[in-house]
Scaffold this motif. Structure first.
Motif, PDB file in Angstrom:
ATOM      1  N   ASP A   1      -9.103   4.353  -3.611  1.00  0.00           N
ATOM      2  CA  ASP A   1     -10.230   3.752  -3.014  1.00  0.00           C
ATOM      3  C   ASP A   1     -11.298   3.262  -3.904  1.00  0.00           C
ATOM      4  O   ASP A   1     -12.198   2.204  -3.571  1.00  0.00           O
ATOM      5  N   ASP A   2     -11.055   3.188  -5.347  1.00  0.00           N
ATOM      6  CA  ASP A   2     -11.655   2.486  -6.334  1.00  0.00           C
ATOM      7  C   ASP A   2     -11.156   1.140  -6.530  1.00  0.00           C
ATOM      8  O   ASP A   2      -9.999   0.855  -6.146  1.00  0.00           O
TER       9      ASP A   2
ATOM     10  N   ASP B   1       0.742  -1.200  -0.129  1.00  0.00           N
ATOM     11  CA  ASP B   1       0.005   0.014   0.008  1.00  0.00           C
ATOM     12  C   ASP B   1       0.830   1.243   0.035  1.00  0.00           C
ATOM     13  O   ASP B   1       1.690   1.567   0.962  1.00  0.00           O
TER      14      ASP B   1
ATOM     15  N   ARG C   1      -6.293   8.417   0.118  1.00  0.00           N
ATOM     16  CA  ARG C   1      -6.737   7.469  -0.901  1.00  0.00           C
ATOM     17  C   ARG C   1      -7.814   7.857  -1.759  1.00  0.00           C
ATOM     18  O   ARG C   1      -7.827   7.670  -2.979  1.00  0.00           O
ATOM     19  N   ALA C   2      -8.434   8.783  -1.104  1.00  0.00           N
ATOM     20  CA  ALA C   2      -9.374   9.369  -2.160  1.00  0.00           C
ATOM     21  C   ALA C   2      -8.949  10.229  -3.060  1.00  0.00           C
ATOM     22  O   ALA C   2      -9.409  10.362  -4.438  1.00  0.00           O
TER      23      ALA C   2
ATOM     24  N   ALA D   1      -8.007   8.115   4.722  1.00  0.00           N
ATOM     25  CA  ALA D   1      -9.105   8.287   3.819  1.00  0.00           C
ATOM     26  C   ALA D   1      -9.059   9.468   3.069  1.00  0.00           C
ATOM     27  O   ALA D   1      -9.350   9.117   1.732  1.00  0.00           O
TER      28      ALA D   1
END
Length: 227
Positions: free
Chosen positions: A30-31, A5, A24-25, A21
């Protein structure tokens, strides 16, 4: 995904769940995998290869920065492989029963010794219009020798064996035997008639083979710390 990651490398130990979060967005992580891969391909055909998570820079920027060094190494290695392979292939084909030819075919160019040459780095380079080159400095040329030989030796051996096989085949053809029967000198037969027909398939295959030098360059570049 193979190296893990990227969030773990990009955020420090003080990170919060909100930080994770948000990043990642922002990066689209996050997809699902297929959405991410399609997005990458869509951007790649436009010359945008995304962001290097390790360096935090555009991948295209890094490629352009490193491209001159890789192409310079590949060019010298390819020239070495092509020239050495053709010369040695012709020699071993013409003197197929000679001791020197047998030695070359047996050891396949093992044991290159060039003392006093730098074994890592690119040496001093000169910038010409945004393109860096080591051809114009003494240290740059010296630093190029060992990695170029290392990268080119494998291809040289393949080209040498290919030239030898093709030339032996050509030398057995009827028009070559007819030329010998007419009393034409061996040098003329070998280098004017036989070599011309030998190089036609060799150049075609060699062109494809030399392209793999760039693909294999990453290993040599890592060993010799070539930037």
């Amino acid at each position: 995904r193979f190296v893990g990651d990227p969030i773990d490398n990009m955020l420090g130990q003080e990170r919060t769940l909100e930080d994770i979060a948000r990043l990642r967005a922002q990066l689209g992580l996050d997809d699902n995998f297929f959405v991410q891969y399609y997005r990458f391909l869509e951007q790649a055909v436009q010359g945008n290869f995304g962001l290097s998570y390790r360096q935090g820079r555009e991948v295209s920027e890094i490629l352009l920065e490193r491209l001159p060094a890789t192409l310079e190494l590949a060019f010298v290695s390819g020239a070495l492989a092509l020239f050495g392979g053709i010369v040695l292939g012709i020699f071993t084909a013409i003197r197929k029963r000679g001791m020197s030819s047998n030695i070359i075919m047996s050891v396949s160019l093992i044991g290159v010794s060039l003392p006093g040459l730098p074994s890592f780095g690119r040496g001093e380079v000169t910038e010409i219009g945004g393109w860096t080159t080591g051809f114009l400095t003494q240290s740059g040329l010296k630093a190029l020798i060992l990695p170029a030989i290392t990268l080119g030796l494998y291809q040289m051996t393949l080209i040498m064996r290919l030239v030898r096989t093709e030339m032996l085949e050509v030398l057995r053809m009827d028009y070559i035997r007819f030329a010998r029967a007419r009393g034409i000198r061996s040098r003329v037969i070998n280098f004017r008639h036989a070599l011309k027909n030998t190089l036609v398939p060799v150049i075609t295959i060699t062109g494809l083979q030399l392209g793999s030098i760039i693909a294999f360059a990453i290993i040599t570049e890592t060993v010799f710390q070539w930037p």
